[in-house]
Scaffold this motif. Structure first.
Motif, PDB file in Angstrom:
ATOM      1  N   GLY A   1      10.787  42.097  41.576  1.00 13.31           N
ATOM      2  CA  GLY A   1      12.217  41.633  40.497  1.00 13.31           C
ATOM      3  C   GLY A   1      11.838  41.992  38.356  1.00 13.31           C
ATOM      4  O   GLY A   1      10.646  42.017  38.283  1.00 13.31           O
ATOM      5  N   SER A   2      12.820  41.488  37.718  1.00 15.32           N
ATOM      6  CA  SER A   2      12.754  42.179  36.778  1.00 15.32           C
ATOM      7  C   SER A   2      12.973  40.679  36.082  1.00 15.32           C
ATOM      8  O   SER A   2      12.955  39.985  34.983  1.00 15.32           O
ATOM      9  CB  SER A   2      13.622  42.143  36.124  1.00 15.32           C
ATOM     10  OG  SER A   2      14.868  42.315  36.627  1.00 15.32           O
ATOM     11  N   GLU A   3      12.941  39.204  36.992  1.00 10.95           N
ATOM     12  CA  GLU A   3      13.382  38.188  36.637  1.00 10.95           C
ATOM     13  C   GLU A   3      11.980  37.884  35.443  1.00 10.95           C
ATOM     14  O   GLU A   3      10.229  38.281  35.759  1.00 10.95           O
ATOM     15  CB  GLU A   3      13.823  37.021  37.572  1.00 10.95           C
ATOM     16  CG  GLU A   3      14.807  36.735  37.991  1.00 10.95           C
ATOM     17  CD  GLU A   3      14.332  38.085  39.521  1.00 10.95           C
ATOM     18  OE1 GLU A   3      13.570  38.819  39.439  1.00 10.95           O
ATOM     19  OE2 GLU A   3      15.445  38.016  40.113  1.00 10.95           O
ATOM     20  N   ARG A   4      11.964  37.275  34.279  1.00 11.79           N
ATOM     21  CA  ARG A   4      11.166  36.750  33.488  1.00 11.79           C
ATOM     22  C   ARG A   4      10.565  35.104  34.316  1.00 11.79           C
ATOM     23  O   ARG A   4      10.874  34.084  34.496  1.00 11.79           O
ATOM     24  CB  ARG A   4      11.061  36.743  32.349  1.00 11.79           C
ATOM     25  CG  ARG A   4      11.771  37.551  31.572  1.00 11.79           C
ATOM     26  CD  ARG A   4      12.095  37.187  30.415  1.00 11.79           C
ATOM     27  NE  ARG A   4      10.933  35.974  29.283  1.00 11.79           N
ATOM     28  CZ  ARG A   4      10.343  37.205  28.617  1.00 11.79           C
ATOM     29  NH1 ARG A   4      10.546  38.110  28.098  1.00 11.79           N
ATOM     30  NH2 ARG A   4       9.553  36.181  27.578  1.00 11.79           N
ATOM     31  N   PRO A   5       9.301  34.997  34.507  1.00  7.77           N
ATOM     32  CA  PRO A   5       8.909  33.791  35.240  1.00  7.77           C
ATOM     33  C   PRO A   5       8.954  32.204  33.986  1.00  7.77           C
ATOM     34  O   PRO A   5       9.066  32.492  33.038  1.00  7.77           O
ATOM     35  CB  PRO A   5       6.804  33.895  34.987  1.00  7.77           C
ATOM     36  CG  PRO A   5       7.028  35.083  34.680  1.00  7.77           C
ATOM     37  CD  PRO A   5       7.891  35.782  34.532  1.00  7.77           C
TER      38      PRO A   5
END
Length: 278
Positions: free
Chosen positions: A199-203
């Motif tokens: 996915g493209s979510e930032r940790p």
């Protein structure tokens, strides 16, 4: 007494690390969280090397590697479990499993407890059960998949602790370094292979790194506690770590604490007192 205090410190650090790791896994794919947690934990252990020393014998390398593989599974399963939630139900389920296996190993290896310990040990296990009995989010109950993940996470945590305990007592922090190096390498390799699916979510970088630092502290205190005390006692005290997770979930996420969980916390305090007399 020193072993008991170290076990309590390890328990609190594990509980806090699990809360931060589980919360971070809600913001991005669990692997994106773990690839930060594991190297952060390794960095702390490398900093401890000059202070506490390390001896990398063949036996140490073997047990350290085994603990690293188990740790990788524990990270992924536990953080995924806590991400699904509710934290204050699934975390104690994991703890119960993680306590039972090391206790069994310790007893099988011939560890013996005094009278107070014989009362405190089962009482501590009862405390973990009581803490796990409350459905702290009201009507929300964990799914079957979440429960299976929690059981798997507990088994992986137990194996990690057992493998660390088997490492030579004069090996310093070497088992921790080897274990975290292995878990970091495996995690990065798996994340690289699955990169497009993450996915493209930032940790949550800071949150995940803090979880790694706390995890390193928890591992170190467990190792020192197990070397100076019985695995049977140390493991069950460390398994009370959901108390920290539950209290943080209450304070930060407003998750309700069930009455039975409060009784469990009180029971745990009594059990720790009895174990302190052994």
């Amino acid at each position: 007494m020193i072993a008991l205090l170290l076990a309590l410190g390890s328990s609190l650090a594990y509980g806090s690390a699990d809360f931060l790791g589980g919360l971070g896994a809600r913001k991005a794919h669990v692997l994106l969280t773990v690839i930060i947690v594991a190297p952060a934990s390794l960095a702390v252990e490398l900093l401890l090397w000059p202070v506490l020393g390390a001896s990398f014998s063949t036996t140490t390398l073997g047990w350290g590697t085994a603990s690293g593989v188990a740790s990788t599974a524990a990270f992924a399963l536990l953080y995924r479990t806590l991400a699904i939630g509710p934290m204050n139900v699934l975390s104690p389920v994991t703890a119960l499993v993680s306590a039972a296996l090391p206790v069994g190993v310790g007893l099988a290896q011939g560890e013996h407890l005094a009278v107070a310990g014989l009362a405190g040990l089962p009482l501590a296990l009862v405390a973990v059960v009581l803490v796990s009995a409350g459905h702290g989010t009201g009507s929300v109950r964990p799914s079957r998949r979440a429960l299976l993940l929690a059981l798997g996470a507990g088994a992986a945590i137990a194996l990690q602790l057992i493998f660390l305990h088997q490492a030579p007592s004069d090996s310093g922090v070497a088992p921790l370094i080897v274990g975290r190096a292995v878990s970091s390498a495996v995690t990065l390799a798996v994340a690289g292979a699955m990169w497009r699916r993450l996915g493209s979510e930032r940790p949550a970088y800071a949150m995940s790194a803090a979880a790694g630092v706390l995890d390193a502290a928890a591992n170190l205190m467990f190792l020192l506690a197990a070397r100076s005390g019985d695995l049977t006692v140390v493991a069950v005290i460390v398994a009370l770590y959901p108390a920290g997770t539950i209290l943080l979930a209450r304070a930060v996420l407003a998750e309700r604490i069930h009455r039975s969980q409060l009784v469990g916390l009180g029971t745990a305090a009594v059990a720790v007192g009895l174990l302190a007399l052994t």
